[in-house]
Design a protein around this motif. Structure first.
Motif: not given
Length: 505
Positions: A89-90, A94-97, A116-123, A467-471
């Motif tokens: 899901x777009x 970061x937690x879910x992805x 990009x910011x969300x992927x930075x969180x994943x990294x 911060x952890x769940x989709x809306x």
């Protein structure tokens, strides 16, 4: 009748339409359209690029894009390259992805530049990211395709679609091109009449199996044209229907409810050239079905489907004979039974039991979860966990669930996943999540929380959950409770909480 000619490899279907109608639009969004000839060449070029970049057959590639033509192109290119497309899901956090990227061992990710910011969180969580292919104002297509594409195996894993489960951790459902296209051959074409003459307007999120099946692969199978909405908006959908050429509208019950409300407010009764609407994802209330058809004069057919069966299991047929509230008859080629979940014996007609099914559309299993797979796939039968009954003519009605998944507007929510997010907040001592009735969404999650002393702050807990769940997974409400009702073994007694909610507690 099953249209077996619709079950082919992705490349073969594209070649068929590119030769017959090369300049006909295949998929259209707000920004661009792609013809069948263009789809064939773009997916071949991207597939070749993936192979040149080292993608091995059977490796996963995450599709983390918004609803768009590019989403379709990327997904089909991955399968043409011999990879497995994994939609995310777009709106995923970061937690879910991160969970999905790790679980499927993604070798590459197609991602929106805005992520990009969300992927930075994943990294930042210590996860090594694979090759990233950005969509920034469009999907970059290589100038040429040098690599020869592998022979496609329609029975090999091609899609991993994550669905919420009772354990709280999302499960990756492994599906094939054959299982997915079989639904087009047994349902969309023969029952809904989907053909190359149709234009499908789809407001569905493409990362769902329902949308992937009808709005992507159903179009590919039949040679129809797809108009992709970036997201559902009742007013925008009405505008597109009245001004455009759309003949088919798939959706979930909530969408049809809002369409009817918006049309009444605007004094509209026409849906342009629309000939049929298709509903799945959640139970369609009989009253909504009746009111929608009476207002617009367009048939709204309900069906029952789940990700584990490549979507559809049953479907109502066009025509006068339909049972209000029923999800119709099994698809040809699908066997269904209603059993006692304890004894495994078949229940008499008219009596409630667990719905199990068997057919070419059943998943291969859950990724990396052999024990979970064994629980639901037994002796060739998929045990849905849903309760149903059958009338004397075989029409099925879904009556409830053995499993506790909350279905909010057609989207599955695991109570356990929401509970895991809640309990991480220091103000929450204990919690439980249940689905409660909602007038328009069908069902919404409500959280019951045992607060730490003097720590009750529902707004802070909701902010934490965001911060952890989709809306769509966020609790609709947070209710304070002194203790969570549990069995002796510690399992939550959810029906007591539902009763408490109905009583206003």
């Amino acid at each position: 009748m099953i249209h077996l000619d619709l079950i082919e490899t992705i490349g073969a279907l594209m070649a068929r339409h590119a030769e017959a109608t090369p300049d006909k639009p295949a998929y259209i969004d707000d920004d661009r359209a792609i013809t069948w000839a263009g789809l064939q060449s773009e997916t071949a070029a991207i597939a070749a690029d993936l192979l040149a970049g080292g993608l091995q057959q059977g490796e996963s590639v995450a599709i983390w894009l918004a609803n768009s033509v590019d989403w379709v192109v990327a997904t089909l290119a991955v399968v043409r390259a011999g990879g497995i497309a994994v939609p995310i899901s777009a709106e995923a956090t970061a937690h879910e992805a991160a969970y999905r990227i790790q679980d499927c061992a993604a070798a590459a990710i197609f991602a929106e530049a805005s992520l990009r910011p969300v992927l930075d969180e994943v990294a930042g969580q210590g996860i090594a990211l694979p090759r990233l292919i950005w969509r920034d104002g469009g999907l970059a297509v290589p100038a040429s395709a040098e690599a020869a594409l592998p022979d496609e195996n329609i029975h090999a894993p091609a899609f991993i679609v994550y669905t919420s489960g009772t354990t709280g951790k999302p499960k990756g459902v492994v599906l094939t091109v054959h299982s997915m296209l079989w639904v087009s051959a047994a349902c969309w074409a023969p029952i809904a009449g989907l053909s190359a003459d149709d234009v499908v307007l789809s407001p569905l999120p493409l990362f769902h199996s329902y949308a992937l099946n009808i709005a992507v692969l159903g179009i590919l199978a039949t040679g129809a044209t797809e108009r992709i909405m970036s997201r559902f908006s009742a007013s925008r959908a009405l505008e597109l229907l009245q001004a455009g050429e759309a003949t088919v509208l798939p959706g979930v019950p909530t969408m049809f409810h809002y369409l009817l409300l918006a049309a009444r407010e605007k004094g509209m009764t026409s849906l342009g050239k629309l000939r049929i609407c298709l509903s799945a994802g959640a139970i369609l209330p009989a009253a909504l079905n009746r009111d929608f058809e009476a207002h617009f004069g367009v048939e709204l057919l309900d069906g029952y489907g789940i990700t584990e069966t490549s979507t559809m299991v049953t479907m109502n047929r066009p025509g006068r004979y339909r049972i209000p509230g029923s999800c119709g008859l099994p698809l040809p080629g699908v066997a269904v039974r209603i059993i006692d979940s304890v004894s495994g014996l078949d229940r008499p007609r008219g009596e409630e039991g667990e719905l199990i099914c068997s057919g070419p559309n059943v998943m291969q299993g859950y990724l990396n979860k052999p024990e979970e797979t064994e629980k639901v796939l037994r002796n060739g039968w998929y045990h849905t966990g849903d309760l149903a009954r059958s009338d004397e003519n075989g029409f099925l009605t879904i009556t409830g669930r053995l499993k506790e998944v909350v279905i909010r507007g057609g989207q599955n929510i695991s109570p356990g996943e929401v509970e895991e997010a809640l309990i991480e907040h220091p103000a929450v001592r204990d919690c439980a999540v249940v689905g409660v009735p909602h007038e328009t969404l069908g069902e919404v999650p409500v959280a019951y929380v045992v607060w730490e002393a003097s720590s009750a702050d529902a707004d802070a807990v909701l902010a934490h959950c965001r911060t952890l769940l989709a809306p769509y997974k966020l609790p609709h409400a947070i209710q304070a409770i002194d203790t969570i009702p549990r069995t002796g073994s510690g399992k939550i007694i959810r029906f007591k909480l539902r009763e408490l909610y109905v009583q206003g507690g």
